[in-house]
Scaffold this motif. Structure first.
Motif, PDB file in Angstrom:
ATOM      1  N   GLN A 173     -19.320  14.142 -23.972  1.00 33.35           N
ATOM      2  CA  GLN A 173     -17.954  14.632 -24.097  1.00 33.35           C
ATOM      3  C   GLN A 173     -17.961  15.892 -24.945  1.00 33.35           C
ATOM      4  N   ARG A 174     -16.991  16.745 -24.690  1.00 35.28           N
ATOM      5  CA  ARG A 174     -16.881  18.007 -25.420  1.00 35.28           C
ATOM      6  C   ARG A 174     -15.845  17.859 -26.529  1.00 35.28           C
ATOM      7  N   TRP A 175     -16.210  18.264 -27.739  1.00 33.84           N
ATOM      8  CA  TRP A 175     -15.324  18.144 -28.906  1.00 33.84           C
ATOM      9  C   TRP A 175     -13.964  18.771 -28.653  1.00 33.84           C
ATOM     10  N   GLN A 176     -13.947  19.968 -28.130  1.00 35.90           N
ATOM     11  CA  GLN A 176     -12.695  20.702 -27.965  1.00 35.90           C
ATOM     12  C   GLN A 176     -11.759  20.030 -26.967  1.00 35.90           C
ATOM     13  N   GLY A 216     -20.288  17.213 -28.087  1.00 36.51           N
ATOM     14  CA  GLY A 216     -20.966  18.495 -28.144  1.00 36.51           C
ATOM     15  C   GLY A 216     -19.915  19.582 -28.223  1.00 36.51           C
ATOM     16  N   THR A 217     -20.330  20.777 -28.651  1.00 35.60           N
ATOM     17  CA  THR A 217     -19.361  21.869 -28.770  1.00 35.60           C
ATOM     18  C   THR A 217     -19.628  23.010 -27.795  1.00 35.60           C
ATOM     19  N   GLY A 218     -20.726  22.966 -27.084  1.00 42.09           N
ATOM     20  CA  GLY A 218     -21.064  24.060 -26.177  1.00 42.09           C
ATOM     21  C   GLY A 218     -20.173  24.063 -24.940  1.00 42.09           C
ATOM     22  N   SER A 219     -20.439  25.005 -24.051  1.00 40.88           N
ATOM     23  CA  SER A 219     -19.667  25.059 -22.808  1.00 40.88           C
ATOM     24  C   SER A 219     -20.262  24.129 -21.755  1.00 40.88           C
ATOM     25  N   HIS A 220     -21.542  23.802 -21.902  1.00 37.61           N
ATOM     26  CA  HIS A 220     -22.242  22.885 -20.998  1.00 37.61           C
ATOM     27  C   HIS A 220     -23.239  22.069 -21.801  1.00 37.61           C
ATOM     28  N   MET A 228     -11.929  -0.576 -46.301  1.00 37.75           N
ATOM     29  CA  MET A 228     -11.223   0.244 -45.328  1.00 37.75           C
ATOM     30  C   MET A 228     -12.202   0.666 -44.233  1.00 37.75           C
ATOM     31  N   ARG A 229     -11.712   0.697 -43.018  1.00 36.36           N
ATOM     32  CA  ARG A 229     -12.534   1.117 -41.890  1.00 36.36           C
ATOM     33  C   ARG A 229     -12.198   2.548 -41.531  1.00 36.36           C
ATOM     34  N   PHE A 230     -13.242   3.374 -41.448  1.00 41.93           N
ATOM     35  CA  PHE A 230     -13.067   4.767 -41.081  1.00 41.93           C
ATOM     36  C   PHE A 230     -13.512   4.981 -39.646  1.00 41.93           C
ATOM     37  N   ARG A 231     -13.057   6.067 -39.062  1.00 42.80           N
ATOM     38  CA  ARG A 231     -13.474   6.451 -37.711  1.00 42.80           C
ATOM     39  C   ARG A 231     -14.285   7.730 -37.837  1.00 42.80           C
ATOM     40  N   TYR A 232     -15.485   7.737 -37.225  1.00 33.42           N
ATOM     41  CA  TYR A 232     -16.442   8.825 -37.360  1.00 33.42           C
ATOM     42  C   TYR A 232     -16.667   9.535 -36.032  1.00 33.42           C
ATOM     43  N   ALA A 233     -16.923  10.841 -36.122  1.00 36.56           N
ATOM     44  CA  ALA A 233     -17.344  11.625 -34.957  1.00 36.56           C
ATOM     45  C   ALA A 233     -18.637  12.337 -35.332  1.00 36.56           C
ATOM     46  N   MET A 234     -19.635  12.226 -34.467  1.00 41.43           N
ATOM     47  CA  MET A 234     -20.902  12.926 -34.640  1.00 41.43           C
ATOM     48  C   MET A 234     -20.888  14.087 -33.647  1.00 41.43           C
ATOM     49  N   VAL A 235     -21.130  15.316 -34.115  1.00 42.56           N
ATOM     50  CA  VAL A 235     -20.985  16.479 -33.252  1.00 42.56           C
ATOM     51  C   VAL A 235     -22.210  17.386 -33.377  1.00 42.56           C
ATOM     52  N   CYS A 236     -22.782  17.762 -32.239  1.00 40.57           N
ATOM     53  CA  CYS A 236     -23.870  18.745 -32.227  1.00 40.57           C
ATOM     54  C   CYS A 236     -23.547  19.807 -31.182  1.00 40.57           C
ATOM     55  N   SER A 237     -24.504  20.650 -30.883  1.00 40.43           N
ATOM     56  CA  SER A 237     -24.230  21.764 -29.969  1.00 40.43           C
ATOM     57  C   SER A 237     -24.140  21.267 -28.532  1.00 40.43           C
ATOM     58  N   SER A 238     -25.146  21.496 -27.747  1.00 40.68           N
ATOM     59  CA  SER A 238     -24.991  21.198 -26.324  1.00 40.68           C
ATOM     60  C   SER A 238     -26.037  20.265 -25.744  1.00 40.68           C
ATOM     61  N   ASN A 239     -26.999  19.792 -26.536  1.00 43.92           N
ATOM     62  CA  ASN A 239     -28.023  18.962 -25.894  1.00 43.92           C
ATOM     63  C   ASN A 239     -27.884  17.476 -26.141  1.00 43.92           C
ATOM     64  N   GLN A 240     -26.974  17.090 -27.009  1.00 42.33           N
ATOM     65  CA  GLN A 240     -26.640  15.679 -27.207  1.00 42.33           C
ATOM     66  C   GLN A 240     -27.745  14.855 -27.858  1.00 42.33           C
ATOM     67  N   ASN A 241     -28.716  15.455 -28.507  1.00 45.95           N
ATOM     68  CA  ASN A 241     -29.786  14.686 -29.121  1.00 45.95           C
ATOM     69  C   ASN A 241     -29.394  14.190 -30.511  1.00 45.95           C
ATOM     70  N   ARG A 242     -29.051  15.094 -31.404  1.00 40.15           N
ATOM     71  CA  ARG A 242     -28.770  14.708 -32.785  1.00 40.15           C
ATOM     72  C   ARG A 242     -27.510  13.863 -32.904  1.00 40.15           C
ATOM     73  N   SER A 243     -26.441  14.258 -32.235  1.00 35.21           N
ATOM     74  CA  SER A 243     -25.200  13.493 -32.338  1.00 35.21           C
ATOM     75  C   SER A 243     -25.338  12.109 -31.705  1.00 35.21           C
ATOM     76  N   MET A 244     -26.059  12.033 -30.601  1.00 38.21           N
ATOM     77  CA  MET A 244     -26.211  10.738 -29.933  1.00 38.21           C
ATOM     78  C   MET A 244     -27.133   9.798 -30.706  1.00 38.21           C
ATOM     79  N   GLU A 245     -28.145  10.331 -31.380  1.00 39.26           N
ATOM     80  CA  GLU A 245     -28.995   9.474 -32.220  1.00 39.26           C
ATOM     81  C   GLU A 245     -28.160   8.863 -33.338  1.00 39.26           C
ATOM     82  N   ALA A 246     -27.352   9.689 -33.996  1.00 40.40           N
ATOM     83  CA  ALA A 246     -26.483   9.179 -35.054  1.00 40.40           C
ATOM     84  C   ALA A 246     -25.458   8.199 -34.487  1.00 40.40           C
TER      85      ALA A 246
END
Length: 193
Positions: free
Chosen positions: A93-96, A34-38, A1-19
């Motif tokens: 992109q912003r999660w919300q 990211g989840t921040g406002s900017h 089965m194929r799953f769809r994944y989302a990687m989410v971090c705060s506002s600097n895009q380092n950890r989520s983008m590496e993953a």
């Protein structure tokens, strides 16, 4: 089965983008947010971050910071990070705000406050599909070295989930095995779309 994944971090895009980069390279269906406002990137001092709106192209950020102070942003790894990011997708992109493109099976966060923010957002949304979603937190310090380690661990965890027909039946065993092998605590919750 194929799953769809989302990687989410705060506002600097380092950890989520590496993953995101590592999962995408392995052929997994992945997005990052990211989840921040900017989007905030380190600047000349802690009081002077570089702040961008979500949706600002990574190429624009890269070019701007390279013009401002190429030595500083090369030395602190920001230019290399942005170069990686622009090879993964156009802009942060912003999660919300993910709306219609955001039906995922698994969401991986990299700090507890982001985990809480994602769960709060999911719980406040309408859930017309009543489809389960696994939200996991793997605590990763926000620096380039830890982001690389966290990205590899996220990939390993997602591959383990991908190898199972239904994560609902095996998640406790997957988490226990991961924690024992890597000596890292995982927190997870189940939510719905």
């Amino acid at each position: 089965m194929r799953f769809r994944y989302a990687m989410v971090c705060s506002s600097n895009q380092n950890r989520s983008m590496e993953a995101h980069f590592l999962l995408k390279r392995q052929g997994l269906d992945v997005a990052s947010y990211g989840t921040g406002s900017h989007v905030k990137l380190p600047g000349p001092s802690a009081r002077e971050p570089n702040v961008y709106d979500f949706g600002t192209p990574y190429k624009q950020m890269f070019d701007e910071l390279r013009r401002k102070d190429p030595e500083l942003y090369k030395r602190n790894g920001i230019l290399q990070m942005l170069k990686r990011n622009l090879n993964v997708k156009l802009a942060p992109q912003r999660w919300q705000d993910n709306g219609g493109d955001g039906v995922f099976d698994v969401v991986m966060t990299f700090e507890e406050k982001v985990f809480d923010s994602v769960l709060e957002d999911l719980n406040n949304r309408e859930q017309p599909l009543m489809r389960t979603i696994l939200v996991m937190n793997l605590e990763v310090k926000d620096n380039h070295e830890e982001a690389a380690i966290g990205g590899r661990l996220a990939l390993e965890l997602c591959q383990e989930i991908e190898g199972n027909e239904t994560w609902e039946d095996t998640i406790d065993d997957i988490v226990a095995g991961f924690e024992k092998q890597h000596r890292r605590k995982l927190v997870y919750s189940i939510s719905f779309y």
